[in-house]
Design a protein around this motif. Structure first.
Motif, PDB file in Angstrom:
ATOM      1  N   GLY A  64       0.790  -1.220   0.000  1.00 23.67           N
ATOM      2  CA  GLY A  64       0.000   0.000   0.000  1.00 23.67           C
ATOM      3  C   GLY A  64       0.824   1.272   0.000  1.00 23.67           C
ATOM      4  O   GLY A  64       0.267   2.366   0.114  1.00 23.67           O
ATOM      5  N   LEU A  65       2.141   1.160  -0.152  1.00 25.56           N
ATOM      6  CA  LEU A  65       2.962   2.366  -0.248  1.00 25.56           C
ATOM      7  C   LEU A  65       2.486   3.208  -1.421  1.00 25.56           C
ATOM      8  O   LEU A  65       1.988   2.673  -2.411  1.00 25.56           O
ATOM      9  N   ASN A  66       2.681   4.502  -1.305  1.00 23.50           N
ATOM     10  CA  ASN A  66       2.440   5.339  -2.476  1.00 23.50           C
ATOM     11  C   ASN A  66       3.774   5.527  -3.196  1.00 23.50           C
ATOM     12  O   ASN A  66       4.814   5.038  -2.740  1.00 23.50           O
ATOM     13  N   LEU A  67       3.757   6.219  -4.315  1.00 24.92           N
ATOM     14  CA  LEU A  67       4.958   6.384  -5.122  1.00 24.92           C
ATOM     15  C   LEU A  67       6.057   7.115  -4.358  1.00 24.92           C
ATOM     16  O   LEU A  67       7.228   6.730  -4.421  1.00 24.92           O
ATOM     17  N   THR A  68       5.676   8.131  -3.612  1.00 22.82           N
ATOM     18  CA  THR A  68       6.661   8.877  -2.820  1.00 22.82           C
ATOM     19  C   THR A  68       7.312   7.973  -1.783  1.00 22.82           C
ATOM     20  O   THR A  68       8.534   7.993  -1.612  1.00 22.82           O
ATOM     21  N   GLY A  69       6.515   7.167  -1.096  1.00 21.46           N
ATOM     22  CA  GLY A  69       7.048   6.245  -0.090  1.00 21.46           C
ATOM     23  C   GLY A  69       7.997   5.236  -0.692  1.00 21.46           C
ATOM     24  O   GLY A  69       9.050   4.922  -0.121  1.00 21.46           O
ATOM     25  N   LEU A  70       7.653   4.720  -1.863  1.00 22.66           N
ATOM     26  CA  LEU A  70       8.527   3.760  -2.538  1.00 22.66           C
ATOM     27  C   LEU A  70       9.835   4.429  -2.951  1.00 22.66           C
ATOM     28  O   LEU A  70      10.920   3.874  -2.733  1.00 22.66           O
ATOM     29  N   ALA A  71       9.743   5.620  -3.515  1.00 26.83           N
ATOM     30  CA  ALA A  71      10.944   6.346  -3.934  1.00 26.83           C
ATOM     31  C   ALA A  71      11.863   6.597  -2.740  1.00 26.83           C
ATOM     32  O   ALA A  71      13.087   6.435  -2.841  1.00 26.83           O
ATOM     33  N   GLU A  72      11.292   6.962  -1.606  1.00 20.74           N
ATOM     34  CA  GLU A  72      12.094   7.204  -0.410  1.00 20.74           C
ATOM     35  C   GLU A  72      12.767   5.924   0.068  1.00 20.74           C
ATOM     36  O   GLU A  72      13.938   5.927   0.434  1.00 20.74           O
ATOM     37  N   ARG A  73      12.032   4.822   0.079  1.00 21.19           N
ATOM     38  CA  ARG A  73      12.610   3.548   0.522  1.00 21.19           C
ATOM     39  C   ARG A  73      13.738   3.085  -0.385  1.00 21.19           C
ATOM     40  O   ARG A  73      14.687   2.465   0.075  1.00 21.19           O
ATOM     41  N   LEU A  74      13.619   3.370  -1.669  1.00 18.92           N
ATOM     42  CA  LEU A  74      14.642   2.938  -2.620  1.00 18.92           C
ATOM     43  C   LEU A  74      15.722   3.992  -2.827  1.00 18.92           C
ATOM     44  O   LEU A  74      16.699   3.745  -3.532  1.00 18.92           O
ATOM     45  N   ASP A  75      15.531   5.170  -2.252  1.00 23.27           N
ATOM     46  CA  ASP A  75      16.459   6.287  -2.382  1.00 23.27           C
ATOM     47  C   ASP A  75      16.654   6.660  -3.861  1.00 23.27           C
ATOM     48  O   ASP A  75      17.776   6.773  -4.353  1.00 23.27           O
ATOM     49  N   ILE A  76      15.515   6.817  -4.546  1.00 23.79           N
ATOM     50  CA  ILE A  76      15.528   7.227  -5.949  1.00 23.79           C
ATOM     51  C   ILE A  76      14.546   8.385  -6.113  1.00 23.79           C
ATOM     52  O   ILE A  76      13.716   8.635  -5.253  1.00 23.79           O
ATOM     53  N   GLY A  77      14.631   9.074  -7.232  1.00 23.48           N
ATOM     54  CA  GLY A  77      13.734  10.186  -7.499  1.00 23.48           C
ATOM     55  C   GLY A  77      12.349   9.708  -7.919  1.00 23.48           C
ATOM     56  O   GLY A  77      12.172   8.565  -8.354  1.00 23.48           O
ATOM     57  N   LEU A  78      11.380  10.601  -7.810  1.00 23.45           N
ATOM     58  CA  LEU A  78      10.006  10.261  -8.193  1.00 23.45           C
ATOM     59  C   LEU A  78       9.866   9.849  -9.660  1.00 23.45           C
ATOM     60  O   LEU A  78       9.178   8.864  -9.953  1.00 23.45           O
ATOM     61  N   PRO A  79      10.499  10.557 -10.608  1.00 23.11           N
ATOM     62  CA  PRO A  79      10.362  10.121 -12.001  1.00 23.11           C
ATOM     63  C   PRO A  79      10.922   8.714 -12.222  1.00 23.11           C
ATOM     64  O   PRO A  79      10.332   7.910 -12.947  1.00 23.11           O
ATOM     65  N   THR A  80      12.039   8.402 -11.576  1.00 26.68           N
ATOM     66  CA  THR A  80      12.633   7.068 -11.702  1.00 26.68           C
ATOM     67  C   THR A  80      11.708   6.022 -11.092  1.00 26.68           C
ATOM     68  O   THR A  80      11.496   4.945 -11.672  1.00 26.68           O
ATOM     69  N   ALA A  81      11.145   6.326  -9.940  1.00 23.13           N
ATOM     70  CA  ALA A  81      10.218   5.400  -9.290  1.00 23.13           C
ATOM     71  C   ALA A  81       8.979   5.183 -10.148  1.00 23.13           C
ATOM     72  O   ALA A  81       8.474   4.058 -10.257  1.00 23.13           O
ATOM     73  N   SER A  82       8.504   6.239 -10.775  1.00 23.45           N
ATOM     74  CA  SER A  82       7.322   6.133 -11.623  1.00 23.45           C
ATOM     75  C   SER A  82       7.595   5.225 -12.824  1.00 23.45           C
ATOM     76  O   SER A  82       6.786   4.350 -13.159  1.00 23.45           O
ATOM     77  N   ARG A  83       8.737   5.409 -13.477  1.00 27.53           N
ATOM     78  CA  ARG A  83       9.092   4.560 -14.614  1.00 27.53           C
ATOM     79  C   ARG A  83       9.279   3.108 -14.167  1.00 27.53           C
ATOM     80  O   ARG A  83       8.859   2.179 -14.876  1.00 27.53           O
TER      81      ARG A  83
END
Length: 169
Positions: A64-83
């Motif tokens: 249930g993480l959102n995109l921002t939460g996933l990006a933070e956990r992976l230490d990547i930017g939002l555009p990278t997480a989105s792709r």
């Protein structure tokens, strides 16, 4: 020039098994383990990159993480997480759903196929690790297990690494 060292410095005592002497050996072992981990994952049902596996694992641990939460956990930017999510969704490994109470937030979760792929990777890694551990004497496996438990205990906040936000260095 003679090294005098400070209190608690094993080099000053002439010890060959102090933290600084053992660290390169452990680094080599971690690198070998990472190679074993990566090779085992490549034999899975679906070949995924390290980033893709990390993203799936993050969603397994925190559904249930959102995109921002996933990006933070992976230490990547939002555009990278989105792709990354676009590719995982296209492969049928994750799904996006609107948050039931926040219209603008999208929740990410694993599909059944995503959970199956992660299970396959985990099984293959466990098998590969089992083969490696079978080559060790029981006392060596026990010592390794004790050492890893001690290491994990230090990483729970009692001994931050240099450069960690909490270390003050």
């Amino acid at each position: 020039m003679t090294y005098l060292g400070g209190p608690g410095d094993d080099r000053a005592k002439g010890s060959g098994d102090g933290p600084q002497a053992v660290a390169p050996e452990i680094a080599d072992a971690v690198e070998s383990l990472a190679d074993l981990w990566s090779l085992a994952a490549q034999g899975a049902v679906l070949r995924l990159s390290l980033h893709q596996l990390r993203a799936l694992r993050a969603l397994e641990v925190a559904p249930g993480l959102n995109l921002t939460g996933l990006a933070e956990r992976l230490d990547i930017g939002l555009p990278t997480a989105s792709r990354l999510c676009d590719r995982l969704e296209a492969a049928g490994l994750l799904e996006r759903a609107l948050h039931p109470h926040k219209r603008r937030e999208v929740r990410l979760s694993l599909t059944a196929h995503g959970r199956h792929v992660l299970g396959d990777v985990a099984d293959r890694r466990a098998q590969a690790l089992g083969v490696a551990l079978a080559g060790m004497e029981p006392a060596e496996r026990d010592a390794l297990s004790r050492g890893l438990r001690a290491f994990l205990g230090t990483r729970t906040g009692r001994a931050p690494l240099p450069g960690d936000a909490t270390s003050g260095k």
